[in-house]
Write a protein that holds these residues in place. Structure first.
Motif, PDB file in Angstrom:
ATOM      1  N   VAL A   1      -1.442  -7.502  -5.014  1.00 43.31           N
ATOM      2  CA  VAL A   1      -2.515  -7.425  -5.514  1.00 43.31           C
ATOM      3  C   VAL A   1      -2.727  -6.828  -7.298  1.00 43.31           C
ATOM      4  N   PHE A   2      -1.532  -7.534  -7.615  1.00 45.79           N
ATOM      5  CA  PHE A   2      -1.363  -7.347  -8.606  1.00 45.79           C
ATOM      6  C   PHE A   2      -1.092  -5.648  -8.687  1.00 45.79           C
ATOM      7  N   GLY A   3      -0.294  -5.420  -7.994  1.00 48.05           N
ATOM      8  CA  GLY A   3       0.458  -3.467  -7.593  1.00 48.05           C
ATOM      9  C   GLY A   3      -0.549  -2.879  -7.152  1.00 48.05           C
ATOM     10  N   ILE A   4      -1.745  -3.047  -6.657  1.00 42.10           N
ATOM     11  CA  ILE A   4      -3.031  -2.015  -6.088  1.00 42.10           C
ATOM     12  C   ILE A   4      -2.400  -2.016  -4.119  1.00 42.10           C
ATOM     13  N   ALA A   5      -1.510  -2.726  -4.119  1.00 41.89           N
ATOM     14  CA  ALA A   5      -1.567  -2.925  -2.222  1.00 41.89           C
ATOM     15  C   ALA A   5       0.250  -1.663  -2.035  1.00 41.89           C
ATOM     16  N   ASN A   6      -0.029  -1.102  -3.319  1.00 40.61           N
ATOM     17  CA  ASN A   6       1.034   0.227  -3.083  1.00 40.61           C
ATOM     18  C   ASN A   6       0.706   1.286  -2.883  1.00 40.61           C
ATOM     19  N   PHE A   7      -1.231   1.442  -3.164  1.00 46.65           N
ATOM     20  CA  PHE A   7      -1.451   2.115  -2.448  1.00 46.65           C
ATOM     21  C   PHE A   7      -1.809   2.625  -0.986  1.00 46.65           C
ATOM     22  N   SER A   8      -1.574   1.496   0.126  1.00 43.64           N
ATOM     23  CA  SER A   8      -1.108   1.325   0.788  1.00 43.64           C
ATOM     24  C   SER A   8      -0.894   1.695   1.616  1.00 43.64           C
ATOM     25  N   MET A   9       0.948   2.625   0.646  1.00 48.81           N
ATOM     26  CA  MET A   9       1.989   3.323   1.899  1.00 48.81           C
ATOM     27  C   MET A   9       0.856   5.192   1.658  1.00 48.81           C
ATOM     28  N   LEU A  10       0.747   4.988   1.523  1.00 49.76           N
ATOM     29  CA  LEU A  10      -0.545   6.587   1.551  1.00 49.76           C
ATOM     30  C   LEU A  10      -0.461   6.481   2.780  1.00 49.76           C
ATOM     31  N   PHE A  11      -1.208   5.572   4.082  1.00 45.40           N
ATOM     32  CA  PHE A  11      -1.447   5.729   4.840  1.00 45.40           C
ATOM     33  C   PHE A  11      -0.594   4.560   6.004  1.00 45.40           C
ATOM     34  N   ASN A  12       0.445   5.059   5.883  1.00 47.75           N
ATOM     35  CA  ASN A  12       1.683   4.420   6.258  1.00 47.75           C
ATOM     36  C   ASN A  12       2.855   5.667   6.471  1.00 47.75           C
ATOM     37  N   MET A  13       3.357   5.456   7.495  1.00 49.36           N
ATOM     38  CA  MET A  13       4.410   6.377   7.967  1.00 49.36           C
ATOM     39  C   MET A  13       5.251   6.596   7.083  1.00 49.36           C
ATOM     40  N   GLN A  14       6.271   4.828   7.662  1.00 49.87           N
ATOM     41  CA  GLN A  14       6.982   4.979   6.997  1.00 49.87           C
ATOM     42  C   GLN A  14       7.577   4.610   4.764  1.00 49.87           C
ATOM     43  N   GLN A  15       6.101   5.301   4.657  1.00 51.87           N
ATOM     44  CA  GLN A  15       6.053   5.196   3.353  1.00 51.87           C
ATOM     45  C   GLN A  15       5.913   3.396   2.460  1.00 51.87           C
ATOM     46  N   GLN A  16       5.836   2.525   3.550  1.00 51.47           N
ATOM     47  CA  GLN A  16       5.851   1.229   3.246  1.00 51.47           C
ATOM     48  C   GLN A  16       3.991   1.032   3.104  1.00 51.47           C
ATOM     49  N   SER A  17       4.205  -0.162   1.578  1.00 53.49           N
ATOM     50  CA  SER A  17       3.044  -0.282   1.392  1.00 53.49           C
ATOM     51  C   SER A  17       3.092  -1.794   2.454  1.00 53.49           C
ATOM     52  N   PHE A  18       1.046  -2.553   2.089  1.00 51.85           N
ATOM     53  CA  PHE A  18       1.329  -3.598   2.712  1.00 51.85           C
ATOM     54  C   PHE A  18       1.797  -4.213   2.400  1.00 51.85           C
ATOM     55  N   HIS A  19       2.611  -4.461   0.893  1.00 53.07           N
ATOM     56  CA  HIS A  19       3.421  -6.233   0.659  1.00 53.07           C
ATOM     57  C   HIS A  19       4.993  -5.665   0.916  1.00 53.07           C
ATOM     58  N   ASP A  20       5.130  -4.375   1.550  1.00 53.77           N
ATOM     59  CA  ASP A  20       6.646  -4.182   1.856  1.00 53.77           C
ATOM     60  C   ASP A  20       6.579  -4.187   3.194  1.00 53.77           C
ATOM     61  N   VAL A  21       5.770  -4.174   3.929  1.00 55.03           N
ATOM     62  CA  VAL A  21       5.329  -4.719   5.555  1.00 55.03           C
ATOM     63  C   VAL A  21       5.761  -6.047   5.363  1.00 55.03           C
ATOM     64  N   LEU A  22       4.271  -6.648   4.698  1.00 52.94           N
ATOM     65  CA  LEU A  22       4.653  -8.550   4.803  1.00 52.94           C
ATOM     66  C   LEU A  22       5.777  -8.746   4.405  1.00 52.94           C
ATOM     67  N   SER A  23       6.404  -8.736   3.479  1.00 53.23           N
ATOM     68  CA  SER A  23       7.972  -9.410   3.071  1.00 53.23           C
ATOM     69  C   SER A  23       9.482  -8.919   3.987  1.00 53.23           C
TER      70      SER A  23
END
Length: 157
Positions: A126-148
């Motif tokens: 989402v043009f980099g906005i998905a990076n903010f999702s890492m704030l809610f992940n214990m492993q500091q992974q963002s949404f696109h990290d997990v999916l890819s």
């Protein structure tokens, strides 16, 4: 212990810093790419092969023509996508990531990801906005990290 666990995950500030740096590079590349197209249209107009008609100039033609405007947008999007894919698949680092000492890696620690991982990552970023999702992940992974199935790590000095 595999290699990915030996390097700490990159924080949000490093990710956003690299994204900002890369955005400036992509902007410059896109300006050059657009300039080339405008120069070609201008040359074709000078040779009387292309006529601007109601659009007035090359910029109007590329902005308002129903077909050319769509093709131009696709062209610029492909350049943007190729920038990330080239660097991610080749070295796991864009120029901004090198500057901020972070690297994209597979979950198994390899610094080279597949083309499909790069597409998944880019499509879900989402043009980099998905990076903010890492704030809610214990492993500091963002949404696109997990999916890819990738992770961004901080490189040691």
């Amino acid at each position: 212990m595999n290699k990915i666990n030996s390097l700490p995950p990159a924080g949000l500030i490093r990710r956003l810093g690299a994204l900002l740096y890369d955005s400036l590079i992509i902007l410059a590349i896109e300006i050059i790419a657009a300039g080339i197209v405008i120069a070609i249209i201008f040359a074709l107009h000078s040779l009387e092969i292309v006529h601007y008609g109601e659009y007035g100039d090359p910029a109007g033609l590329l902005d308002k023509h129903p077909i050319l405007s769509q093709l131009f947008a696709i062209y610029l999007s492909i350049i943007w996508i190729c920038f990330f894919h080239f660097f991610w698949v080749k070295t796991g680092q864009t120029l901004g990531m090198k500057t901020w000492r972070i690297q994209l890696r597979n979950q198994d620690g390899r610094s080279v990801i597949t083309i499909s991982q790069a597409f998944i990552r880019l499509a879900t970023s989402v043009f980099g906005i998905a990076n903010f999702s890492m704030l809610f992940n214990m492993q500091q992974q963002s949404f696109h990290d997990v999916l890819s199935k990738t992770q961004i790590v901080v490189l040691k000095d």
